[in-house]
Design a protein around this motif. Structure first.
Motif, PDB file in Angstrom:
ATOM      1  N   GLY A 193       0.798  -1.230   0.000  1.00  0.00           N
ATOM      2  CA  GLY A 193       0.000   0.000   0.000  1.00  0.00           C
ATOM      3  C   GLY A 193       0.824   1.270   0.000  1.00  0.00           C
ATOM      4  O   GLY A 193       0.281   2.359  -0.212  1.00  0.00           O
ATOM      5  N   GLU A 194       2.143   1.164   0.225  1.00  0.00           N
ATOM      6  CA  GLU A 194       2.971   2.370   0.220  1.00  0.00           C
ATOM      7  C   GLU A 194       3.219   2.856  -1.211  1.00  0.00           C
ATOM      8  O   GLU A 194       3.170   2.080  -2.162  1.00  0.00           O
ATOM      9  CB  GLU A 194       4.309   2.094   0.918  1.00  0.00           C
ATOM     10  N   TYR A 195       3.492   4.146  -1.316  1.00  0.00           N
ATOM     11  CA  TYR A 195       3.784   4.764  -2.613  1.00  0.00           C
ATOM     12  C   TYR A 195       5.298   4.953  -2.750  1.00  0.00           C
ATOM     13  O   TYR A 195       5.937   5.570  -1.884  1.00  0.00           O
ATOM     14  CB  TYR A 195       3.066   6.108  -2.748  1.00  0.00           C
ATOM     15  N   ILE A 196       5.844   4.413  -3.835  1.00  0.00           N
ATOM     16  CA  ILE A 196       7.290   4.415  -4.063  1.00  0.00           C
ATOM     17  C   ILE A 196       7.602   5.242  -5.302  1.00  0.00           C
ATOM     18  O   ILE A 196       6.972   5.070  -6.345  1.00  0.00           O
ATOM     19  CB  ILE A 196       7.829   2.979  -4.280  1.00  0.00           C
ATOM     20  N   CYS A 197       8.595   6.116  -5.204  1.00  0.00           N
ATOM     21  CA  CYS A 197       9.060   6.894  -6.347  1.00  0.00           C
ATOM     22  C   CYS A 197      10.479   6.442  -6.683  1.00  0.00           C
ATOM     23  O   CYS A 197      11.423   6.722  -5.945  1.00  0.00           O
ATOM     24  CB  CYS A 197       9.051   8.392  -6.014  1.00  0.00           C
ATOM     25  N   ASP A 198      10.619   5.688  -7.772  1.00  0.00           N
ATOM     26  CA  ASP A 198      11.907   5.128  -8.190  1.00  0.00           C
ATOM     27  C   ASP A 198      12.471   6.037  -9.272  1.00  0.00           C
ATOM     28  O   ASP A 198      12.084   5.956 -10.439  1.00  0.00           O
ATOM     29  CB  ASP A 198      11.693   3.696  -8.705  1.00  0.00           C
ATOM     30  N   VAL A 199      13.393   6.904  -8.891  1.00  0.00           N
ATOM     31  CA  VAL A 199      13.819   8.017  -9.749  1.00  0.00           C
ATOM     32  C   VAL A 199      14.732   7.561 -10.883  1.00  0.00           C
ATOM     33  O   VAL A 199      14.670   8.072 -11.994  1.00  0.00           O
ATOM     34  CB  VAL A 199      14.518   9.100  -8.903  1.00  0.00           C
ATOM     35  N   MET A 200      15.610   6.621 -10.600  1.00  0.00           N
ATOM     36  CA  MET A 200      16.538   6.081 -11.605  1.00  0.00           C
ATOM     37  C   MET A 200      16.286   4.577 -11.708  1.00  0.00           C
ATOM     38  O   MET A 200      17.101   3.756 -11.301  1.00  0.00           O
ATOM     39  CB  MET A 200      17.995   6.359 -11.232  1.00  0.00           C
ATOM     40  N   ALA A 201      15.154   4.210 -12.268  1.00  0.00           N
ATOM     41  CA  ALA A 201      14.612   2.856 -12.134  1.00  0.00           C
ATOM     42  C   ALA A 201      15.292   1.806 -12.988  1.00  0.00           C
ATOM     43  O   ALA A 201      15.137   0.608 -12.742  1.00  0.00           O
ATOM     44  CB  ALA A 201      13.109   2.870 -12.455  1.00  0.00           C
ATOM     45  N   GLY A 202      16.023   2.221 -14.027  1.00  0.00           N
ATOM     46  CA  GLY A 202      16.606   1.226 -14.923  1.00  0.00           C
ATOM     47  C   GLY A 202      15.521   0.381 -15.561  1.00  0.00           C
ATOM     48  O   GLY A 202      14.489   0.890 -16.007  1.00  0.00           O
ATOM     49  N   VAL A 203      15.735  -0.929 -15.600  1.00  0.00           N
ATOM     50  CA  VAL A 203      14.747  -1.831 -16.204  1.00  0.00           C
ATOM     51  C   VAL A 203      13.778  -2.395 -15.165  1.00  0.00           C
ATOM     52  O   VAL A 203      12.988  -3.274 -15.470  1.00  0.00           O
ATOM     53  CB  VAL A 203      15.435  -2.969 -16.981  1.00  0.00           C
ATOM     54  N   GLY A 204      13.887  -1.888 -13.914  1.00  0.00           N
ATOM     55  CA  GLY A 204      12.875  -2.217 -12.926  1.00  0.00           C
ATOM     56  C   GLY A 204      13.242  -3.143 -11.786  1.00  0.00           C
ATOM     57  O   GLY A 204      12.340  -3.720 -11.172  1.00  0.00           O
ATOM     58  N   PRO A 205      14.528  -3.314 -11.380  1.00  0.00           N
ATOM     59  CA  PRO A 205      14.843  -4.267 -10.311  1.00  0.00           C
ATOM     60  C   PRO A 205      14.291  -3.899  -8.943  1.00  0.00           C
ATOM     61  O   PRO A 205      14.100  -4.774  -8.098  1.00  0.00           O
ATOM     62  CB  PRO A 205      16.372  -4.294 -10.303  1.00  0.00           C
ATOM     63  N   PHE A 206      14.046  -2.601  -8.700  1.00  0.00           N
ATOM     64  CA  PHE A 206      13.358  -2.191  -7.473  1.00  0.00           C
ATOM     65  C   PHE A 206      11.854  -2.070  -7.713  1.00  0.00           C
ATOM     66  O   PHE A 206      11.041  -2.493  -6.890  1.00  0.00           O
ATOM     67  CB  PHE A 206      13.891  -0.843  -6.971  1.00  0.00           C
ATOM     68  N   SER A 207      11.483  -1.485  -8.837  1.00  0.00           N
ATOM     69  CA  SER A 207      10.081  -1.135  -9.093  1.00  0.00           C
ATOM     70  C   SER A 207       9.176  -2.353  -9.220  1.00  0.00           C
ATOM     71  O   SER A 207       8.104  -2.420  -8.603  1.00  0.00           O
ATOM     72  CB  SER A 207       9.986  -0.298 -10.372  1.00  0.00           C
ATOM     73  N   ILE A 208       9.574  -3.309 -10.046  1.00  0.00           N
ATOM     74  CA  ILE A 208       8.679  -4.430 -10.349  1.00  0.00           C
ATOM     75  C   ILE A 208       8.411  -5.316  -9.140  1.00  0.00           C
ATOM     76  O   ILE A 208       7.249  -5.624  -8.850  1.00  0.00           O
ATOM     77  CB  ILE A 208       9.216  -5.206 -11.571  1.00  0.00           C
TER      78      ILE A 208
END
Length: 389
Positions: free
Chosen positions: A223-238
């Motif tokens: 439920g938290e909102y995450i802002c991934d500024v330098m996300a690359g191909v998504g290893p943190f985001s996905i």
């Protein structure tokens, strides 16, 4: 007994597999097949005991050969009780040959590197089917041989590449030279229960950061909102989205953005992630404004560009001056330092960029990237005096 070694081929730069053929001679006891287990139990510590070689080999229909280790040159070297156990059995000399396929990568490369080299250049980072080398200057003359040996000895590896320049701090990719194998740089792998596909020659990916990807994602809550500024191909985001977070993911590199979008589809994610291809500062401003209009706010910012991420922190000065915030977000900023006092060094650099001292910080060591150069993740809550100034 130490492991056997291949013939020395000091200075060889072109691979000739036949140059690594070697023949050894061991004492062998000719044992009737029914007694083999009894004998090998008795001689457990005196057997050949070499990796990937058998202690017992075929002889005749009625007998087997039990091979002794190479340090035993005469049977009388055995202890008296063991001599009695094999009394009456024929002892012969058995010659056996091993070739290139037998030796490990490290053993082959040790045999060709110049005498005195302390390290064998056999280490690499696997990214899907690609082995990525970081060869030192003194190893460059051997680069094609090194690459071919790694390719031969690792069945999952189909391509071997070497970095030819430093990482571009703008797009975080680097030029590479294909040393052996397939020229296809589009690779696919699994990490953190997610699938990732990308062109390794055009985006940034480092499999050695897997533990750091997992560590940070574990901090986030559903439920938290995450802002991934330098996300690359998504290893943190996905993985964050799959955990139940809402993610705004951005990367300046158009190719990284394309593969980020591809990986969103690959992982069958249909909601709660928004991908952007923007400058980091502009993205932060736009993402905060977008969320504010929805009556929401970010819980975490990830800034995974260790070479320059600290320089982006000035964007947070006054970022919330026109907004009412019930709480301020956590910032996770990756950075490099060569200082013997990393906490003070990083604190001073952050204070300079944000215009205000940051008192409560957490510093997590990620990895050593070069001699006296370490990567850290700095975590702190955005100070009110910065956010509302």
């Amino acid at each position: 007994m130490k492991d056997i070694l291949p013939p020395l081929n000091r200075g060889r730069t072109v691979l000739d597999k036949s140059a690594f053929d070697a023949t050894f001679e061991a004492l062998a006891i000719r044992v009737p097949s029914p007694k083999v287990n009894q004998i090998i139990t008795c001689l457990e510590n005196e057997l050949l005991n070499l990796p990937r070689l058998h202690n017992v080999i075929s002889d005749t229909k009625e007998t087997k050969l039990v091979l002794l280790n190479l340090d035993i040159k005469e049977i009388k070297q055995l202890e008296e009780d063991k001599l009695k156990m094999i009394e009456g059995f024929e002892v012969i000399k058995h010659r056996f040959k091993v070739d290139y396929d037998y030796w490990t990568t490290e053993q082959i490369l040790y045999s060709v590197m110049p005498e005195g080299d302390e390290e064998t250049p056999s280490s690499y980072t696997a990214t899907g089917h690609i082995a990525h080398l970081n060869l030192k200057e003194e190893n460059m003359a051997f680069k094609y041989l090194i690459a071919q040996v790694i390719l031969d000895k690792n069945k999952k590896i189909k391509s071997v590449v070497n970095k030819t320049n430093n990482i571009d701090n703008t797009y975080r990719n680097f030029e590479m030279e294909i040393l052996a194998g397939d020229s296809n740089m589009i690779t696919e792998l699994k990490e953190n229960e997610c699938r990732f596909k990308f062109d390794f020659s055009k985006v940034y990916w480092n499999s050695r950061l897997q533990a750091e990807h997992c560590r940070l994602v574990r901090i986030f809550k559903k439920g938290e909102y995450i802002c991934d500024v330098m996300a690359g191909v998504g290893p943190f985001s996905i993985p964050s989205v799959k955990k139940g977070c809402v993610v705004y993911a951005n990367d300046l590199n158009p190719t990284s953005y394309e593969w980020l979008c591809e990986n969103i589809k690959l992982n069958k994610i249909k909601e709660n992630i928004y991908a952007f291809n923007m400058d980091g500062r502009e993205f932060i401003k736009k993402a905060i404004q977008n969320l504010h209009q929805q009556g929401k706010q970010f819980d975490h910012f990830i800034m995974n560009l260790p070479a320059t991420a600290i320089e982006f922190l000035d964007v947070f000065k006054g970022i919330y001056k026109d907004q009412q915030q019930s709480y301020l977000p956590m910032i996770h900023c990756h950075c490099f330092t060569r200082s013997s006092d990393p906490v003070n060094d990083i604190r001073q650099r952050v204070t300079k960029m944000m215009g205000s001292p940051i008192n409560e910080i957490s510093l997590h060591f990620v990895r050593t990237v070069a001699p006296k150069k370490n990567m850290y993740c700095l975590t702190f809550r955005l100070p009110a005096q910065v956010a509302f100034q």
